[in-house]
Design a protein around this motif. Sequence first.
Motif, PDB file in Angstrom:
ATOM      1  N   ASP A   1       0.832  -1.198   0.000  1.00 52.66           N
ATOM      2  CA  ASP A   1       0.000   0.000   0.000  1.00 52.66           C
ATOM      3  C   ASP A   1       0.866   1.247   0.000  1.00 52.66           C
ATOM      4  O   ASP A   1       1.916   1.291   0.636  1.00 52.66           O
ATOM      5  N   ARG A   2       0.406   2.242  -0.712  1.00 53.89           N
ATOM      6  CA  ARG A   2       1.037   3.559  -0.721  1.00 53.89           C
ATOM      7  C   ARG A   2       0.013   4.536  -0.164  1.00 53.89           C
ATOM      8  O   ARG A   2      -1.158   4.471  -0.478  1.00 53.89           O
ATOM      9  N   TYR A   3       0.459   5.463   0.630  1.00 53.63           N
ATOM     10  CA  TYR A   3      -0.415   6.454   1.244  1.00 53.63           C
ATOM     11  C   TYR A   3      -0.296   7.759   0.468  1.00 53.63           C
ATOM     12  O   TYR A   3       0.791   8.310   0.340  1.00 53.63           O
ATOM     13  N   HIS A   4      -1.419   8.220  -0.050  1.00 50.77           N
ATOM     14  CA  HIS A   4      -1.460   9.408  -0.896  1.00 50.77           C
ATOM     15  C   HIS A   4      -1.899  10.609  -0.059  1.00 50.77           C
ATOM     16  O   HIS A   4      -3.012  10.638   0.467  1.00 50.77           O
ATOM     17  N   ILE A   5      -1.009  11.580   0.065  1.00 50.80           N
ATOM     18  CA  ILE A   5      -1.315  12.808   0.776  1.00 50.80           C
ATOM     19  C   ILE A   5      -1.978  13.747  -0.235  1.00 50.80           C
ATOM     20  O   ILE A   5      -1.461  13.931  -1.339  1.00 50.80           O
ATOM     21  N   PHE A   6      -3.113  14.312   0.118  1.00 49.48           N
ATOM     22  CA  PHE A   6      -3.840  15.154  -0.819  1.00 49.48           C
ATOM     23  C   PHE A   6      -4.324  16.425  -0.138  1.00 49.48           C
ATOM     24  O   PHE A   6      -4.371  16.523   1.087  1.00 49.48           O
TER      25      PHE A   6
END
Length: 105
Positions: A7-12
Motif C-alpha cells: 500500500d502507498r499512502y497518498h497525501i492530498f
Amino acid sequence: MSALDTDRYHIFGVCTPKDYCLFVDYVIDEIKNHESSLLQRIQETPDPALRVWRESTALQGTDIFEIECVKDRETAQEAVEFWRAYFHSLGETIIEAGHLCDRLD
C-alpha cells in the motif's frame, strides 16, 4: 508479501478557488481514480470543521490535488501535519479536521 505491505499512502489537499480554505489528509487509494468517493466522504463526515466548510462551499473533483505519496501510515500522518503547517505558514486557512478514512471504497 501482503497487500498492506504494498500500500502507498497518498497525501492530498482539497482547496476551492472560492474561499481558498485547505483541507489536507491521506488515503491509501489513488486520488485520481476516486475523486467522487473522496468528495462523498467529505460530504458525509460528521467532523464539525468539515461540516461547516462543506455547507458554505461547493466542492468539485477539480478542487482535489495530490501532494505526495509515502509508504506507511506513520509517515502519512507526519506528512499531513507537515503540509498543514507548511501551507499555514504561507498564509493559507487550514481546515483542522480529523482523518477521513484509509480507503475510499
